[in-house]
Design an enzyme around this catalytic site. Structure first.
Site, mmCIF file in Angstrom:
data_model
loop_
_atom_site.group_PDB
_atom_site.id
_atom_site.type_symbol
_atom_site.label_atom_id
_atom_site.label_comp_id
_atom_site.label_asym_id
_atom_site.label_seq_id
_atom_site.Cartn_x
_atom_site.Cartn_y
_atom_site.Cartn_z
ATOM 1 N NE ARG A 173 29.399 -5.993 -51.725
ATOM 2 C CZ ARG A 173 30.345 -5.083 -51.810
ATOM 3 N NH1 ARG A 173 31.313 -5.067 -50.916
ATOM 4 N NH2 ARG A 173 30.359 -4.192 -52.767
ATOM 5 N N GLY A 174 31.278 -8.088 -54.253
ATOM 6 C CA GLY A 174 32.341 -7.343 -54.905
ATOM 7 C C GLY A 174 33.119 -8.291 -55.796
ATOM 8 C CB ALA A 175 33.867 -8.186 -59.429
ATOM 9 N NE ARG B 107 25.717 -12.090 -57.018
ATOM 10 C CZ ARG B 107 26.102 -10.963 -56.401
ATOM 11 N NH1 ARG B 107 26.848 -11.030 -55.315
ATOM 12 N NH2 ARG B 107 25.745 -9.785 -56.880
ATOM 13 C CD GLN C 196 25.123 -3.294 -52.466
ATOM 14 O OE1 GLN C 196 24.284 -2.402 -52.468
ATOM 15 N NE2 GLN C 196 25.127 -4.275 -53.347
ATOM 16 C CG ASP D 233 30.087 -6.383 -60.265
ATOM 17 O OD1 ASP D 233 30.218 -7.284 -59.429
ATOM 18 O OD2 ASP D 233 29.799 -5.216 -59.965
ATOM 19 C CG ASN E 200 29.619 -0.847 -60.715
ATOM 20 O OD1 ASN E 200 30.272 -1.748 -60.185
ATOM 21 N ND2 ASN E 200 29.390 0.297 -60.101
ATOM 22 C CE LYS E 201 25.509 -4.223 -56.594
ATOM 23 N NZ LYS E 201 24.975 -5.608 -56.655
#
EC number: 5.3.1.23
Length: 350
Positions: free
Chosen positions: A50-52, A93, A201, A242, A252-253
């Site tokens: 995960r993570g763009a 995603r 996370q 993201d 973002n998250k």
């Protein structure tokens, strides 16, 4: 360029992609080996990775693996199969724009070479492009870190949200890359890390990374951030992204928006660190950014422990959007943009 790559996040051995399984860190260090593009797609969707930026690089390798699977077919069938592979990877995603940016780069290689080369050679070119995406990410993160480090002073304490470190990229990190670069410049920097519910996370990944690097780190729950700011313990907030819309709105998250509001209230600069591949000039504002909703059990459960009955209704958006007026600056590999995002962000691409 080395034909292999090995970082904390991923390893490419020329044929297979090996991913550290981020679902089980830090208690278990296990790995998932992707031997076909479907396994790559599953790993993105299920948050093994995960993570763009990491998602983008993983998708690039997914396309390279798909080409290996289909290179024995005729060209017409190959193109059809590769298009379906691209669509599958793109469906994993929806919010992280780096995914689509990487797939576009890989598809361009196919379009430019399908008529003039054989499929074995095309697979080689796709593997080369995937590696370039990965190696470029590391270089970009280090340059971004250098640009952002100038915003931090010796002795600063930074609040982070989610994980925007080496595990969210191919290596080094975006937000954590800024912190790492400042420390490499000789500055003393400490960190408060939000745990980042519901997937944790921050608690599981950010703290794990920073402690491994010997960086002074304090874990807090998300609802402590405002009080920690009120006590004067935070000098700056740095997060990743993201997707950044053309006007500077930042997806973002989930929870980032709340942190940005708290930072504004307490007069604390709120910085976003993201590569140009995260800036989506085709999306005018944050209103148009698709927000992924994830499985409700991510909220009902904490890892394997059930918190509430399965019958309880849950809303679980994975991201939120922070309006540009709450963003002090956007840190990129091309420089730092501090205002007038709608006119200044496009200039980074010139």
């Amino acid at each position: 360029m080395n034909e292999h790559i090995k970082t904390k996040t991923m390893e490419w051995n020329g044929d297979e992609l090996i991913l550290i399984d981020q679902r089980y860190l830090p208690l278990e260090e296990t790995y998932v080996t992707c031997k076909n593009h479907i396994e790559v797609a599953d790993s993105i969707r299920d948050m093994v990775v995960r993570g763009a930026p990491a998602i983008g690089a993983t998708a690039g390798f997914g396309m390279a693996i798909a080409s290996s699977e289909f290179e024995s077919l005729d060209k017409k069938t190959y193109v059809e199969k590769m298009k379906k592979a691209e669509e599958l990877l793109a469906s994993t995603r929806p919010t992280a724009v780096n995914l689509f940016w990487a797939l576009k780069r890989m598809s361009k290689i196919i379009d430019e070479n399908i008529e003039k080369t054989n499929l074995n050679e095309l697979t080689r070119l796709l593997k080369k492009e995937a590696l370039e995406i990965a190696y470029d990410d590391i270089k970009i993160n280090r340059k971004m870190g250098q640009n952002g480090a100038k915003l931090l002073k010796n002795g600063d304490t930074v609040l982070t949200h989610c994980n925007a470190g080496a595990l969210a990229t191919v290596d080094y990190g975006t937000a954590l890359g800024v912190i790492r670069a400042a420390i490499e410049d000789g500055k003393k920097i400490s960190v408060y890390a939000d745990e980042t519910r519901p997937y944790l996370q921050g608690a599981r990944l950010t703290v794990w990374e920073l402690v491994q690097d010997g960086i002074e780190t304090t874990l807090i729950s998300d609802n402590m951030a405002g009080w920690v700011m009120k006590q004067g313990k935070i000098n700056a907030v740095i997060v990743g992204a993201d997707r950044i819309a053309a006007n500077g709105d930042v997806a973002n998250k989930i929870g980032t928006y709340s942190v940005a509001i708290l930072a504004k209230k307490h007069g604390i600069p709120f910085y976003v660190a993201a590569p140009l591949s995260t800036i989506d000039l085709e999306t005018p504002t944050g209103e148009e950014i698709p927000i992924e909703e994830r499985n409700r059990n991510e909220v009902r459960y904490c890892h394997k422990s059930q918190l509430v009955d399965d019958s309880i209704n849950v809303y679980n958006p994975a991201f939120d959007v922070t309006p540009n007026d709450l963003v002090t600056a956007i840190i990129t590999e091309k420089g730092v943009v501090k205002d007038n995002y709608k006119t200044e962000l496009p200039k980074l691409f010139e």
